[in-house]
Every structure is written in structure tokens, then in C-alpha cells.
Design an enzyme around this catalytic site. Structure first.
Site, PDB file in Angstrom:
ATOM      1  N   HIS A 217      -5.824   2.812   1.399  1.00  0.00           N
ATOM      2  CA  HIS A 217      -5.082   3.983   1.876  1.00  0.00           C
ATOM      3  C   HIS A 217      -5.747   4.656   3.082  1.00  0.00           C
ATOM      4  O   HIS A 217      -5.086   4.980   4.069  1.00  0.00           O
ATOM      5  CB  HIS A 217      -4.928   5.016   0.757  1.00  0.00           C
TER       6      HIS A 217
ATOM      7  N   ASP B  74       0.905  -1.147   0.000  1.00  0.00           N
ATOM      8  CA  ASP B  74       0.000   0.000   0.000  1.00  0.00           C
ATOM      9  C   ASP B  74       0.941   1.193   0.000  1.00  0.00           C
ATOM     10  O   ASP B  74       1.599   1.468   1.008  1.00  0.00           O
ATOM     11  CB  ASP B  74      -0.876   0.010   1.261  1.00  0.00           C
ATOM     12  N   HIS B  75       1.049   1.878  -1.129  1.00  0.00           N
ATOM     13  CA  HIS B  75       2.134   2.862  -1.234  1.00  0.00           C
ATOM     14  C   HIS B  75       1.992   4.011  -0.236  1.00  0.00           C
ATOM     15  O   HIS B  75       2.957   4.708   0.040  1.00  0.00           O
ATOM     16  CB  HIS B  75       2.287   3.357  -2.674  1.00  0.00           C
TER      17      HIS B  75
HETATM   18  C1  BG6 Z   1      -3.848   4.684  -6.094  1.00  0.00           C
HETATM   19  C2  BG6 Z   1      -5.222   4.755  -6.702  1.00  0.00           C
HETATM   20  O1  BG6 Z   1      -3.754   3.577  -5.232  1.00  0.00           O
HETATM   21  O2  BG6 Z   1      -3.597   5.868  -5.360  1.00  0.00           O
HETATM   22  C3  BG6 Z   1      -5.350   5.979  -7.577  1.00  0.00           C
HETATM   23  O3  BG6 Z   1      -5.449   3.598  -7.467  1.00  0.00           O
HETATM   24  C4  BG6 Z   1      -4.975   7.220  -6.822  1.00  0.00           C
HETATM   25  O4  BG6 Z   1      -6.661   6.101  -8.095  1.00  0.00           O
HETATM   26  C5  BG6 Z   1      -3.626   7.049  -6.139  1.00  0.00           C
HETATM   27  O5  BG6 Z   1      -4.936   8.307  -7.725  1.00  0.00           O
HETATM   28  C6  BG6 Z   1      -3.335   8.209  -5.219  1.00  0.00           C
HETATM   29  O6  BG6 Z   1      -2.022   8.115  -4.771  1.00  0.00           O
HETATM   30  P1  BG6 Z   1      -1.233   9.427  -4.355  1.00  0.00           P
HETATM   31  O7  BG6 Z   1       0.074   8.928  -3.837  1.00  0.00           O
HETATM   32  O8  BG6 Z   1      -1.119  10.261  -5.592  1.00  0.00           O
HETATM   33  O9  BG6 Z   1      -2.080  10.102  -3.308  1.00  0.00           O
END
Ligand code: BG6
Length: 508
Positions: free
Chosen positions: A252, A189-190
């Protein structure tokens, strides 16, 4: 998230195999992150990447594509030729079908050739940067080819989505467990790789002054906003089946919720931390199917304006059905049934094409138990609030009351701000740098365990069930460039709460 310094433990010889490495993720995220680690001297001295994908591609073409991605997305800018060349030489390409056993035989040969050259057994990291359908194919093939039988030295990285509901997540977890030990599985989960997200732990548990008031006695409510200005871009095909809850909330936002609400960990051990997080998810009060509308609001963007530019409605986006029922916005009210948080509302909202890109957690404190100041002193009184800004501004803002200068007592809200950029003279690494480094170091702290994923699905299932059973009648119900549907305000208004304007619109 190593608890020690990176230089103290150089990474062992590593072979990274990227399945689907010809795709967007490798181009946009993985190679730029690896290159930035390389420039920061944080890569293993002995490192090789084997990119596996279906199309025929020469090494030259692969290197050119990766170079384009790095030039565009590396936080350190366009690569200098003398730095790029030795880095790129470590990337080789293998064309093959992910379903075909032959691909894995070939892969084994390539891995063993590298190990032969290095004269050692390298650790192997298998990264599935593929469409989710392949998550049910690749692991078994890797195991059948005995590529990952050394449990301590081989890992599998799984990108989201991990399932599309509880049942499919359980089935995927069971499937993965058939070929890999849980300790080998690194589910990404980045958000967990973001500095500001990791800082929630430092802020809460490395300081003595906030934890004593971090509970139902002092906290009135918590609001977590992850707002995006972008639309679905080129991902309509995927997003149509996902929607805001699957795409953002189940992963997230739930991670942010866990970090804000968890109990202090006893040690910095990966499982101890994950246990504490999973406790939060297990304590979420189940939403009865019949009351979903009291706890969740959905929305879909219509056309509108973003920063002076007219943008189209969701259902006009490529690969999106004209009468799509997919929500691009979701707001939830949750309760955590435990001693610390009983009856404190946790509001979560996320959406695409909202007014501003901002991710932040707002903790609003209760008023003082007795207001001793005369009524006219408190005309401008605002609740004390702590805002943890995740992005794009990275920092923390504490809003509280001060005496406005003058002869009379007049309370005035003021702010204390911590800003990452001002406080530290080093740029924050991209989330993927942190996560890739952790995978190579074998540290699972920032990765999701099977039970945590399933508990997060359990929490959102009533919403998904009810929304899929009853089509929305009012879509699109918010204009692009606004803060989402009116009903999202109503969700809070019942308890006398409102969504706050972001506390940190600029990075000044
Ligand atoms: C991803 C989603 O996991 O996270 C995307 O699939 C979203 O839809 C993105 O835009 C958002 O990541 P960040 O790091 O730009 O907030």
C-alpha cells in the site's frame, strides 16, 4: 478505473468463481461490493457466482451468511428483501478440496451448465480468496482442467500477500506465468481502488498548476502516513509472520509513493501507467544493509489507551507469541535517484494501534528563496504544504501564508480545503467495487504487474534482512494510542524535519 463511462460499455456475461468463498473476505468485502454494484445497475445482466470451499454448505446457509455480511458491510445498508432475493439466487455453492482435480471437473460442469442456460460463452473470473498457500495450487488445477484456456475471456484474481520476500514473490510470479498469461492476472492492492488514491492522478495530471512545482526545486520532503487505530484483531496468526513492512509498506505505501513520484503518463493505457510506476520503484536508492538503522525504524505496541478504552499490548493479542519480535510499526526514509527527486527525502510510516486512523500524503514545499518580510512579520510562518487525505477524511488541504488582518504585515498560515463529501453529492464506492468492476471489464490499470511487485520487494529487502537477523531489544517500544516509537521522530530530525500532525482530523 475505466476511462469511459460505465454505462457506455455494459459488462459481458460473467461467471465469478470464488475459491475460499466461505471465508472472511467474501463475507466482509466481496459480496457487499458486488451487491452495491448490483444496486447501482453496474453488474453484468448475466452474472453468476460459484462459491467454492471445503466445508459442506447448503445454498440456503450460504445465502444467509452472505446476507449477514451485506447487511453489516454494504455502504447501502441492510438489503431490502425484493432486491436481495434476485441477487442471492445468482450465487451457488460447490464443496470441494482445492487440491482435488475432481473439484475442477465439477466446477467445469457447473460453469458449462450456466453457459448452456445463457446460450453463450461467458467470461470467467477466478478469484483466489484463500490462504496464500493455495496460490500455488489453484492456478495449475484451473489450467489443467482447461477452464481458462480462452485467454481473452478468463482472468485470475490474486489477493495479497504476493510472496513474503523477493524470492518467494519471484517464484509465485513464475508459477502463475506457467498457467496464465500476464494479461489474465489481476493482483489486488485494494489501496488502488480507493477514490482518493485514484484522484492523485487526476490532481497531478489534469491540472496545470501543481506539476511545474512537483520536483526537487520546490519540494522539500514528502511524508506518507498510513496510521491505524486498530490492533491486529483476530489476525495474529497471519500478522506474526508478516509485520508492518510486509503487511503495509511493500504494497500500500509503495503504491502511494509511486503515484506521488511518477512521471506523467503519455496515455491512460494500463501498461503505460504501470510502466511509469515501476520506474519510480527502480529509482529507489538501495539501502545498504549496514545503514538500515539510519533509514528505518521498527516498533511494536505495548498496552495503552485508545479513545478512552484500555487496550492490550501486541504480545497479549490472540495467536501472538509472548516475546514476539514482529514489528507493528515501521518508518522509512527513502530517496528516489532521478532528475525530479534527487535528494528529496520520502518518509513513509505505518503502524497499528496509533493515536488516530489517518492515511495522508504530506508534500512540504521549500521556503521562498529570499524572505523579504521583516523578521517579526514571519514569527508565525509555517512551510507551505499540500496534504492529500486518503482516509477517513477524503480531500486535499493546501496550507500557505496569508497576511493576518491588522495594520502591520504579519504572516499567518491559512488553509484551502477540498473535501470530497462536500464537493460531490455521491458517496465514494468501496475500493472492492471499483476493483471487481475493473476485473469484469478486463481493465488492469489498478492492478499490480509482476515486475512492480518484485521491484517493491527489492526496495524493502535490506530492511527485512537486517531486522530478521538482529532481534529488537526494546519491544514493546510504543504505547497503544501514541504516534509510535520516539526513534521515528529521530529518523526525520537528522534532516531537520518532523512528522506533521494530521491536517484533517475531522470531516467538517
Ligand atoms: C490490509 C492489511 O492490506 O490493509 C491490514 O493486511 C490493514 O493489516 C488493511 O488493516 C488496511 O486497509 P484500510 O483500507 O482499512 O486502510
Amino acid at each position: 478505473m475505466s476511462s469511459s463511462t460505465e454505462t457506455a460499455h455494459p459488462l459481458p456475461p460473467t461467471i465469478l468463481v470464488i475459491f475460499g468463498g466461505g471465508g472472511d473476505l467474501t463475507w466482509r468485502k466481496l459480496t457487499p461490493a458486488l451487491f452495491d454494484l448490483y444496486l447501482d445497475h453496474s453488474m453484468p445482466d448475466q452474472f453468476a457466482a460459484i462459491v467454492v470451499d471445503r466445508v459442506e454448505l447448503s445454498a440456503e446457509k450460504l445465502h444467509k451468511r452472505l446476507h449477514d455480511g451485506v447487511a453489516k458491510f454494504s455502504r447501502q445498508g441492510k438489503p431490502a428483501a425484493d432486491q436481495w432475493k434476485p441477487f442471492a439466487e445468482r450465487f451457488s455453492y460447490l464443496a470441494g478440496d482445492f487440491k482435488d482435480a475432481q473439484t475442477y471437473t465439477q466446477l467445469k460442469k457447473q460453469i458449462e451448465a450456466v453457459e448452456g442456460q445463457w446460450q453463450c460463452q461467458a467470461q470467467r473470473v477466478f478469484y483466489m480468496a484463500t490462504p496464500p498457500a493455495m496460490f500455488n495450487v489453484i492456478p495449475e488445477r484451473i489450467a489443467a482442467a482447461k477452464l481458462a484456456s480462452d485467454v481473452a475471456r478468463s482472468r485470475l484474481v490474486v489477493e495479497k500477500p504476493i510472496g513474503s520476500d523477493l524470492a518467494s514473490a519471484q517464484s509465485l510470479n513464475r508459477y502463475l506465468a506457467g498457467s496464465f498469461d500476464e494479461s489474465q492476472l489481476f493482483r489486488i492492492d485494494h489501496y488502488l481502488g480507493k477514490e482518493t488514491v485514484q484522484n492523485i492522478l487526476a490532481f497531478r495530471f489534469a491540472n496545470p498548476q501543481f506539476e511545474p512545482i512537483w520536483d526537487r526545486r520546490y519540494v522539500d520532503h514528502v511524508a506518507i502516513t498510513v496510521a491505524e487505530q486498530v490492533g491486529v484483531e483476530h489476525r495474529g496468526g497471519y500478522y506474526e509472520h508478516a509485520g508492518a513492512v510486509r503487511d503495509m509498506v511493500q504494497n500500500h505505501l509503495m503504491q502511494l509513493l509511486c503515484l506521488v513520484a511518477m512521471e506523467p503518463m503519455v496515455s491512460f493505457d494500463a501498461d503505460e501507467l504501470r510502466n511509469k510506476k515501476v520506474d519510480v520503484l527502480h529509482a529507489i536508492r538501495p539501502i545498504p544493509h549496514a545503514s538500515v538503522h539510519d533509514f528505518a525504524v521498527r516498533g511494536q505496541y505495548g498496552e495503552g489507551w485508545i479513545e478512552g478504552k484500555q487496550v492490550c499490548a501486541y504480545c497479549e493479542e490472540p495467536d501472538v507469541a509472548k516475546h514476539s519480535n514482529t514489528p507493528t510499526f515501521a518508518a522509512l526514509k527513502l530517496f528516489i535517484d532521478n532528475w525530479r527527486w534527487q535528494d528529496v527525502p520520502f518518509y513513509l510510516r505505518t503502524g497499528k494501534r496509533l493515536m488516530q486512523q489517518v492515511s495522508e500524503i504530506s508534500i512540504q514545499f521549500r521556503p521562498v528563496p529570499h524572505q523579504a518580510f521583516p523578521a517579526q512579520a514571519a514569527l508565525d510562518w509555517r512551510p507551505a504544504r499540500l496534504t492529500i487525505s486518503i482516509q477517513p477524511v477524503e480531500g486535499i488541504v493546501l496550507t500557505f501564508q496569508a497576511k493576518h488582518p491588522g495594520r502591520t504585515m504579519h504572516l499567518w498560515p491559512v488553509e484551502m480545503r477540498f473535501n470530497y463529501r462536500q464537493a460531490f453529492d455521491v458517496p465514494s464506492p468501496d475500493a472492492y467495487e471499483t476493483l471487481l468492476w475493473d476485473v469484469m471489464a478486463g481493465d488492469g490499470t489498478l492492478f499490480m504487474r509482476a515486475d512492480q511487485i518484485e521491484a517493491a520487494w527489492t526496495a524493502v529487502m535490506p530492511i527485512l534482512d537486517v531486522w530478521s537477523a538482529s532481534a529488537p531489544t526494546d519491544f514493546p517500544n510504543y504505547h497503544a494510542g501514541t504516534w509510535g516509537p520516539q526513534a521515528a521522530a529521530g529518523l526525520l530530525a537528522h534532516s531537520g524535519h518532523t512528522w506533521q500532525e494530521p491536517a484533517s482530523p475531522t470531516d467538517a
